[in-house]
Design an enzyme around this catalytic site. Structure first.
Site, PDB file in Angstrom:
ATOM      1  N   ASP A  67      27.986  27.184  30.780  1.00 24.48           N
ATOM      2  CA  ASP A  67      28.237  27.629  29.406  1.00 24.48           C
ATOM      3  C   ASP A  67      28.354  26.450  28.449  1.00 24.48           C
ATOM      4  O   ASP A  67      28.436  25.296  28.864  1.00 24.48           O
ATOM      5  CB  ASP A  67      29.513  28.492  29.350  1.00 24.48           C
ATOM      6  CG  ASP A  67      30.660  27.905  30.182  1.00 24.48           C
ATOM      7  OD1 ASP A  67      30.665  26.684  30.415  1.00 24.48           O
ATOM      8  OD2 ASP A  67      31.542  28.679  30.604  1.00 24.48           O
ATOM      9  N   ASN A 136      42.529  34.753  33.348  1.00 27.26           N
ATOM     10  CA  ASN A 136      42.217  36.179  33.253  1.00 27.26           C
ATOM     11  C   ASN A 136      41.071  36.566  34.183  1.00 27.26           C
ATOM     12  O   ASN A 136      40.523  37.652  34.057  1.00 27.26           O
ATOM     13  CB  ASN A 136      41.868  36.541  31.801  1.00 27.26           C
ATOM     14  CG  ASN A 136      40.661  35.759  31.290  1.00 27.26           C
ATOM     15  OD1 ASN A 136      40.059  34.996  32.034  1.00 27.26           O
ATOM     16  ND2 ASN A 136      40.322  35.950  30.028  1.00 27.26           N
ATOM     17  N   HIS A 138      38.136  35.061  34.345  1.00 22.24           N
ATOM     18  CA  HIS A 138      36.768  34.851  33.867  1.00 22.24           C
ATOM     19  C   HIS A 138      36.058  33.820  34.733  1.00 22.24           C
ATOM     20  O   HIS A 138      36.676  32.925  35.312  1.00 22.24           O
ATOM     21  CB  HIS A 138      36.724  34.510  32.369  1.00 22.24           C
ATOM     22  CG  HIS A 138      37.128  33.129  31.999  1.00 22.24           C
ATOM     23  ND1 HIS A 138      37.506  32.780  30.726  1.00 22.24           N
ATOM     24  CD2 HIS A 138      37.210  31.977  32.715  1.00 22.24           C
ATOM     25  CE1 HIS A 138      37.783  31.501  30.681  1.00 22.24           C
ATOM     26  NE2 HIS A 138      37.622  30.986  31.866  1.00 22.24           N
ATOM     27  N   GLU A 143      34.299  37.049  30.118  1.00 18.00           N
ATOM     28  CA  GLU A 143      35.674  37.498  29.973  1.00 18.00           C
ATOM     29  C   GLU A 143      35.831  38.924  30.519  1.00 18.00           C
ATOM     30  O   GLU A 143      34.830  39.612  30.752  1.00 18.00           O
ATOM     31  CB  GLU A 143      36.059  37.462  28.482  1.00 18.00           C
ATOM     32  CG  GLU A 143      35.848  36.104  27.807  1.00 18.00           C
ATOM     33  CD  GLU A 143      36.909  35.064  28.195  1.00 18.00           C
ATOM     34  OE1 GLU A 143      37.602  35.225  29.223  1.00 18.00           O
ATOM     35  OE2 GLU A 143      37.037  34.075  27.448  1.00 18.00           O
TER      36      GLU A 143
HETATM   37  P1  PGA Z   1      40.090  24.948  33.890  1.00 16.45           P
HETATM   38  O1  PGA Z   1      39.139  26.097  33.367  1.00 16.45           O
HETATM   39  O2  PGA Z   1      39.396  24.322  35.054  1.00 16.45           O
HETATM   40  O3  PGA Z   1      40.203  24.003  32.732  1.00 16.45           O
HETATM   41  O4  PGA Z   1      41.372  25.586  34.271  1.00 16.45           O
HETATM   42  C1  PGA Z   1      38.563  26.981  34.274  1.00 16.45           C
HETATM   43  C2  PGA Z   1      37.917  28.118  33.549  1.00 16.45           C
HETATM   44  O5  PGA Z   1      38.423  28.508  32.476  1.00 16.45           O
HETATM   45  O6  PGA Z   1      36.920  28.648  34.043  1.00 16.45           O
END
Ligand code: PGA
Length: 260
Positions: A67, A136, A138, A143
């Protein structure tokens, strides 16, 4: 699903790097999906070490990032493009023309997303997807409530994601872009092999829901229960709420492996 619980973040990162390296040695022109965020930093550092000290060769590898934010100025330090070059690409021999990151400044994000999806197909599909996970559930920026049939497309970030990612924008949630281009759930599920990394207690609930909960679009990562070749790399904190596997576990040096 296979779950590897490492004693700490460093061991988790090293174990994940070993699997990535094994893939590159087996298929030097592998096509990878790659994540950003805090979690994979240790993995990238270990892969850079393997490149420098052990000659791990990335020259034929292709990469597609999961992304990118929409609308950040070119070269913005919180863009995922900046992150990837700064933390990884500038330190290994990935060929520049084999790196793909959605262009968050594309005039038409819909068209950019469709072109990206097409480029993945043209590359032969993703061999190996490396994922993080949001609190959450995702994966990528898919999401809760994202359709499992989704492909690469522009999306809106959830409020929790904006809050969690504010730490990459000087702690200011108002500076976090509201939109991004993200690979879809189907794009990710089409990968031949998937690994997911999670570290820290704030991920433990999402991890338990992912592995033991119902397969539901409310927890996008739960779809991975349906993937034929998916391995989770967790540190102890991220595994804190995980119910033990009925199959028991295989102890290793600094790790325990379980099959669910
Ligand atoms: P993070 O993000 O590794 O910074 O916790 C993971 C994500 O949101 O997919």
């Amino acid at each position: 699903m296979k779950v590897i619980v490492a004693d700490d973040y460093e061991i988790m990162s090293r174990e994940a790097a070993k699997i990535v390296a094994a893939e590159i040695r087996k298929k030097p022109d592998s096509v990878f999906a790659l994540p950003t965020g805090g979690t994979p930093l240790g993995l990238y550092a270990e892969l850079i070490r393997m490149h420098k000290e052990e000659g791990l060769d990335f020259s034929r590898v292709s990469t597609f990032n999961l992304d990118e934010y929409i609308g950040l100025p070119d070269g913005h330090e919180s863009s995922y493009s900046f992150y990837m070059y700064d933390r990884f690409f500038n330190h290994v021999n990935v060929s520049r023309d084999k790196i793909h990151i959605p262009r968050g400044l594309a005039k038409d994000p819909e068209e950019e997303a469709a072109t990206y999806e097409w480029a993945i197909k043209r590359a032969g599909g993703i061999d190996f997807a490396v994922l993080g996970i949001g609190r959450n559930g995702h994966i990528g920026f898919n999401e809760p409530k994202t359709e499992f049939g989704s492909l690469t497309r522009p999306i809106y970030l959830a409020k929790r994601t904006i809050e969690a990612n504010a730490r990459f924008f000087d702690g200011d949630p108002d500076s976090v872009p509201r939109q991004a281009i993200s690979m879809g759930i189907r794009t990710i599920m089409n990968a031949r092999k998937v690994i997911l990394l999670a570290s820290g207690p704030e991920k433990s609930r999402a991890i338990n829901q992912t592995i033991h909960g119902p397969v539901t679009e409310m927890v996008p990562s739960s779809v991975l229960q349906l993937h034929p070749d998916c391995t989770f790399f967790l540190d102890r904190d991220a595994a804190g709420e995980l119910k033990p596997s009925p199959n028991g576990f295989i102890p290793g040096s600094g790790t325990r492996s379980m099959v669910y």
